[in-house]
Write a protein that holds these residues in place. Structure first.
Motif, PDB file in Angstrom:
ATOM      1  N   PRO A 163      40.240 -41.896  60.433  1.00 39.72           N
ATOM      2  CA  PRO A 163      39.847 -40.886  60.815  1.00 39.72           C
ATOM      3  C   PRO A 163      39.968 -39.230  60.221  1.00 39.72           C
ATOM      4  O   PRO A 163      40.219 -39.236  60.097  1.00 39.72           O
ATOM      5  N   VAL A 164      38.256 -38.890  60.220  1.00 40.47           N
ATOM      6  CA  VAL A 164      37.909 -37.590  59.385  1.00 40.47           C
ATOM      7  C   VAL A 164      37.615 -36.801  61.086  1.00 40.47           C
ATOM      8  O   VAL A 164      36.281 -36.677  60.624  1.00 40.47           O
ATOM      9  N   PRO A 165      38.097 -35.932  61.739  1.00 40.05           N
ATOM     10  CA  PRO A 165      37.322 -34.831  62.427  1.00 40.05           C
ATOM     11  C   PRO A 165      36.955 -33.845  62.252  1.00 40.05           C
ATOM     12  O   PRO A 165      36.577 -33.319  60.500  1.00 40.05           O
ATOM     13  N   GLY A 166      36.137 -32.998  62.730  1.00 41.26           N
ATOM     14  CA  GLY A 166      34.834 -32.317  62.149  1.00 41.26           C
ATOM     15  C   GLY A 166      33.991 -31.133  63.168  1.00 41.26           C
ATOM     16  O   GLY A 166      34.882 -31.706  64.386  1.00 41.26           O
ATOM     17  N   GLU A 167      33.321 -30.786  62.548  1.00 41.83           N
ATOM     18  CA  GLU A 167      32.749 -29.819  64.222  1.00 41.83           C
ATOM     19  C   GLU A 167      31.580 -30.177  62.962  1.00 41.83           C
ATOM     20  O   GLU A 167      30.669 -29.193  63.523  1.00 41.83           O
ATOM     21  N   GLY A 168      30.970 -31.062  63.168  1.00 43.50           N
ATOM     22  CA  GLY A 168      29.846 -31.472  62.579  1.00 43.50           C
ATOM     23  C   GLY A 168      28.616 -30.951  64.120  1.00 43.50           C
ATOM     24  O   GLY A 168      27.328 -31.445  63.552  1.00 43.50           O
ATOM     25  N   GLY A 169      28.628 -31.397  65.000  1.00 46.72           N
ATOM     26  CA  GLY A 169      27.525 -31.361  65.872  1.00 46.72           C
ATOM     27  C   GLY A 169      27.202 -29.405  65.901  1.00 46.72           C
ATOM     28  O   GLY A 169      25.965 -29.095  67.008  1.00 46.72           O
ATOM     29  N   HIS A 170      27.889 -29.038  65.176  1.00 48.81           N
ATOM     30  CA  HIS A 170      27.255 -27.350  65.126  1.00 48.81           C
ATOM     31  C   HIS A 170      26.588 -27.491  63.537  1.00 48.81           C
ATOM     32  O   HIS A 170      26.511 -26.326  63.253  1.00 48.81           O
ATOM     33  N   VAL A 171      26.159 -28.495  63.142  1.00 50.32           N
ATOM     34  CA  VAL A 171      25.046 -28.455  61.628  1.00 50.32           C
ATOM     35  C   VAL A 171      23.912 -27.515  61.937  1.00 50.32           C
ATOM     36  O   VAL A 171      23.553 -28.184  63.627  1.00 50.32           O
ATOM     37  N   ASP A 172      23.029 -27.312  61.544  1.00 49.88           N
ATOM     38  CA  ASP A 172      21.691 -27.105  61.934  1.00 49.88           C
ATOM     39  C   ASP A 172      20.819 -27.651  61.873  1.00 49.88           C
ATOM     40  O   ASP A 172      21.129 -29.255  61.210  1.00 49.88           O
ATOM     41  N   LEU A 173      20.120 -27.644  63.494  1.00 50.07           N
ATOM     42  CA  LEU A 173      18.847 -28.567  63.538  1.00 50.07           C
ATOM     43  C   LEU A 173      17.342 -28.090  63.069  1.00 50.07           C
ATOM     44  O   LEU A 173      17.050 -26.691  64.444  1.00 50.07           O
ATOM     45  N   GLY A 174      16.147 -28.458  63.037  1.00 46.63           N
ATOM     46  CA  GLY A 174      15.789 -27.113  62.405  1.00 46.63           C
ATOM     47  C   GLY A 174      13.970 -28.441  62.679  1.00 46.63           C
ATOM     48  O   GLY A 174      13.957 -29.626  63.169  1.00 46.63           O
ATOM     49  N   PRO A 175      12.799 -27.308  63.278  1.00 47.00           N
ATOM     50  CA  PRO A 175      11.738 -27.973  63.616  1.00 47.00           C
ATOM     51  C   PRO A 175      10.888 -28.730  61.625  1.00 47.00           C
ATOM     52  O   PRO A 175      11.297 -28.229  61.395  1.00 47.00           O
ATOM     53  N   ARG A 176      10.560 -29.922  62.276  1.00 45.85           N
ATOM     54  CA  ARG A 176       9.673 -30.955  61.114  1.00 45.85           C
ATOM     55  C   ARG A 176       8.370 -31.031  61.552  1.00 45.85           C
ATOM     56  O   ARG A 176       7.534 -30.857  60.573  1.00 45.85           O
ATOM     57  N   THR A 177       7.925 -30.897  62.357  1.00 42.58           N
ATOM     58  CA  THR A 177       6.775 -31.759  63.514  1.00 42.58           C
ATOM     59  C   THR A 177       5.802 -30.693  63.902  1.00 42.58           C
ATOM     60  O   THR A 177       6.344 -29.314  64.171  1.00 42.58           O
TER      61      THR A 177
END
Length: 341
Positions: free
Chosen positions: A164-178
């Motif tokens: 298993p590879v744990p991390g805090e991937g839920g905190h990556v940036d999410l940006g607009p596209r449309t």
């Protein structure tokens, strides 16, 4: 000091296992290598001041079994002898647990490591497929789950071991596209100027998105909870709630596709948690899958990658139970995360 990493060393039975999230904590006791875990009622973290109190009152006082070891999965990074949870006031203190409850061994993992372990512990009856081809048996996998927060973990196979590879991937940036994204995103509540994936893809994030849509349209929001929004959306009784859920699954699809590429998840991408289980009809309406696969120049790669919703209500416990029974099956790094009397 934390016990050195030794994946071949078994834990002493009975073993208390616990999946501790921001809102709920789930516990069970694994009696031996063959018995099904003895589960207990779900604990609301707000009902107990400390983890120690919850374990003593809700678990140990309710059974004649006396666990000798504990394997706990917590929502937050595991670092040091005092482990803070990201979305809960509880602090995990392994040494104190050993002193007050008699454990000889305590292992603390990230909660989404447990979800990753569950991926190879659950049968097909607990998986709802959302498109894609066949999963490769030893292919890498990734798990993400919108809940109180947004958890992410990977699972890779090497040297006949699942790692298993744990991390805090839920905190990556999410940006607009449309163009619609560009109308909505300016109204999203931010954290220090950032819109992270967790700011949208969790329970409070769903409300955040709903309010942003209302603000973009100059409308008054009718609902204030994730349950109200998803219910109205699935019923088709409120246009704004319906768009909220459509955008929610679209953004979830985008992130899931990104993570699938990062881990080259030919073994599958797995969605877990209560929100994913409740919105399966929305996940199957095509928007999620379209966003998931829209990753030029790798559309073909993503179109072949299967996605599954984990439907088992206690998936993380099943992963912890699998690890507790046979630690050598998994390449779990326990250095700095295992304490022994």
């Amino acid at each position: 000091m934390p016990y050195p990493n030794d994946p071949d060393r078994v834990l002493d039975f009975p073993i208390l296992i616990g999946d501790i999230g921001g809102t709920n904590a789930r516990f069970a006791i694994v009696v031996d290598s063959y018995a099904e875990p003895k589960e207990f009622p779900v604990v609301q973290t707000a009902d107990y001041e400390t983890l120690d109190e919850a374990i003593q009152t809700a678990i140990l006082d309710q059974t004649h079994l006396l666990p000798r070891s504990a394997v706990l999965a917590v929502a937050g990074p595991v670092d040091g002898d005092e482990i803070d949870l990201t979305n809960c006031d509880w602090v995990v203190r392994p040494r104190r647990l050993m002193e007050t409850m008699g454990f000889t061994d305590v292992v603390v993992l990230n909660d989404f490591e447990a979800q990753a372990l569950a991926v190879v512990a659950l049968g097909e009856e607990h998986l709802e497929k959302i498109g894609g081809g066949e999963a490769e048996t030893a292919g890498s996998r990734v798990v993400l789950g919108p809940g109180t927060g947004l958890g992410v973990a990977g699972l890779v196979h090497g040297s006949r071991t699942w790692i298993p590879v744990p991390g805090e991937g839920g905190h990556v940036d999410l940006g607009p596209r449309t163009p619609r994204d560009l109308e909505v995103f300016p109204h999203l509540e931010r954290i220090e100027g950032r819109v992270s994936a967790e700011q949208i893809l969790c329970g409070r994030g769903l409300v955040n998105l709903y309010r942003a849509i209302a603000a973009a349209d100059g409308a008054a929001p009718r609902f204030s909870t994730p349950a109200e929004i998803t219910a109205a959306a699935l019923e088709g009784s409120d246009k704004m709630a319906a768009e909220t859920l459509d955008l929610f699954v679209t953004y979830l699809g985008r992130l899931a596709g990104d993570l699938g590429l990062i881990f080259m998840s030919r073994g599958g991408v797995f969605l877990t948690g209560g929100i994913a289980q409740k919105i399966v009809p929305a996940l199957k309406n095509g928007r999620f899958r379209a966003a998931f696969e829209d990753k030029a120049p790798h559309n073909a790669l993503l179109s072949a990658m299967p996605v599954f919703v984990i439907t088992h209500p206690m998936a993380a416990l099943m992963g912890l139970a699998a690890y507790a029974r046979t630690p050598a099956r998994f390449g779990v790094e326990t250095s700095g995360r295992r304490w022994r009397a």
